[in-house]
Design a protein around this motif. Structure first.
Motif, PDB file in Angstrom:
ATOM      1  N   VAL A  86       0.844  -1.207   0.000  1.00 59.32           N
ATOM      2  CA  VAL A  86       0.000   0.000   0.000  1.00 59.32           C
ATOM      3  C   VAL A  86       0.875   1.252   0.000  1.00 59.32           C
ATOM      4  CG1 VAL A  86      -1.647   1.347   1.356  1.00 59.32           C
ATOM      5  CG2 VAL A  86      -2.003  -1.097   1.055  1.00 59.32           C
ATOM      6  N   ILE A  87       1.890   1.267   0.853  1.00 60.80           N
ATOM      7  CA  ILE A  87       2.751   2.447   0.961  1.00 60.80           C
ATOM      8  C   ILE A  87       3.518   2.690  -0.338  1.00 60.80           C
ATOM      9  CG2 ILE A  87       4.824   3.334   2.112  1.00 60.80           C
ATOM     10  CD1 ILE A  87       3.696   2.101   4.700  1.00 60.80           C
ATOM     11  N   SER A  89       2.562   1.798  -3.297  1.00 58.29           N
ATOM     12  CA  SER A  89       1.655   2.123  -4.406  1.00 58.29           C
ATOM     13  C   SER A  89       1.265   3.599  -4.406  1.00 58.29           C
ATOM     14  CB  SER A  89       0.397   1.255  -4.352  1.00 58.29           C
ATOM     15  OG  SER A  89      -0.408   1.606  -3.254  1.00 58.29           O
ATOM     16  N   ILE A  90       1.302   4.251  -3.255  1.00 56.47           N
ATOM     17  CA  ILE A  90       0.901   5.656  -3.170  1.00 56.47           C
ATOM     18  C   ILE A  90       1.753   6.549  -4.076  1.00 56.47           C
ATOM     19  CG2 ILE A  90       0.720   7.646  -1.620  1.00 56.47           C
ATOM     20  CD1 ILE A  90      -0.204   5.597   0.547  1.00 56.47           C
ATOM     21  N   PHE A  93       0.852   6.222  -7.782  1.00 60.38           N
ATOM     22  CA  PHE A  93      -0.389   6.841  -8.228  1.00 60.38           C
ATOM     23  C   PHE A  93      -0.235   8.329  -8.534  1.00 60.38           C
ATOM     24  CE2 PHE A  93      -2.608   3.213  -6.101  1.00 60.38           C
ATOM     25  CZ  PHE A  93      -3.269   2.763  -7.223  1.00 60.38           C
ATOM     26  N   VAL A  94       0.907   8.926  -8.197  1.00 60.70           N
ATOM     27  CA  VAL A  94       1.095  10.361  -8.383  1.00 60.70           C
ATOM     28  C   VAL A  94       1.140  10.743  -9.860  1.00 60.70           C
ATOM     29  CG1 VAL A  94       2.702  12.273  -7.981  1.00 60.70           C
ATOM     30  CG2 VAL A  94       2.198  10.663  -6.153  1.00 60.70           C
ATOM     31  N   GLY A 102       0.648   1.301  -9.798  1.00 62.21           N
ATOM     32  CA  GLY A 102       0.065   1.311  -8.454  1.00 62.21           C
ATOM     33  C   GLY A 102      -1.039   0.280  -8.320  1.00 62.21           C
TER      34      GLY A 102
END
Length: 124
Positions: A86-87, A89-90, A93-94, A102
């Motif tokens: 999760v961390i 993938s953040i 996503f930018v 992501g």
């Protein structure tokens, strides 16, 4: 398109994830009792190298030992791996290009939580 995404994934995220899972697999195999976890780690490492065009299926005949192993894995490693996915993938996503990456990272969470009794298969 899958090949392009897999090459981009390999360069930016896949190689590091695969190395991490492979090292965990080696450690688990050295400890003999945890060899099933090591084999699962190697399977996830291969999936982390080339995730686009593949998916995870649950084996309905996995049995009670896979369930017990998954519970042990979930308590000791699964949560940490899921949080790591999760961390990581953040930031992916930018950017516009990173969105599919992501999503692929989040797609690995179920197999990182419960790896035993799971098969990685081609989508085709």
């Amino acid at each position: 398109m899958r090949t392009i995404l897999n090459v981009i994934w390999l360069l930016f995220a896949g190689i590091w994830l695969a190395i991490g899972y492979a090292v965990a697999g080696v450690v688990c195999c050295i400890l003999i009792v945890t060899i099933p976890f090591g084999i699962a780690s190697f399977r996830i490492a291969a999936y982390a190298l080339w995730p686009f065009g593949r998916t995870v299926e649950r084996d309905p005949d996995a049995g009670i030992m896979s369930t017990l192993g998954n519970i042990i894995w979930l308590v000791f490693a699964g949560w940490w791996l899921a949080i790591g996915h999760v961390i990581t993938s953040i930031p992916l996503f930018v950017s516009i290009i990173g969105i599919p990456l992501g999503i692929a990272n989040l797609k690995m969470i179920p197999v990182s939580l419960l790896p035993l009794g799971a098969r990685i298969v081609d989508i085709d």
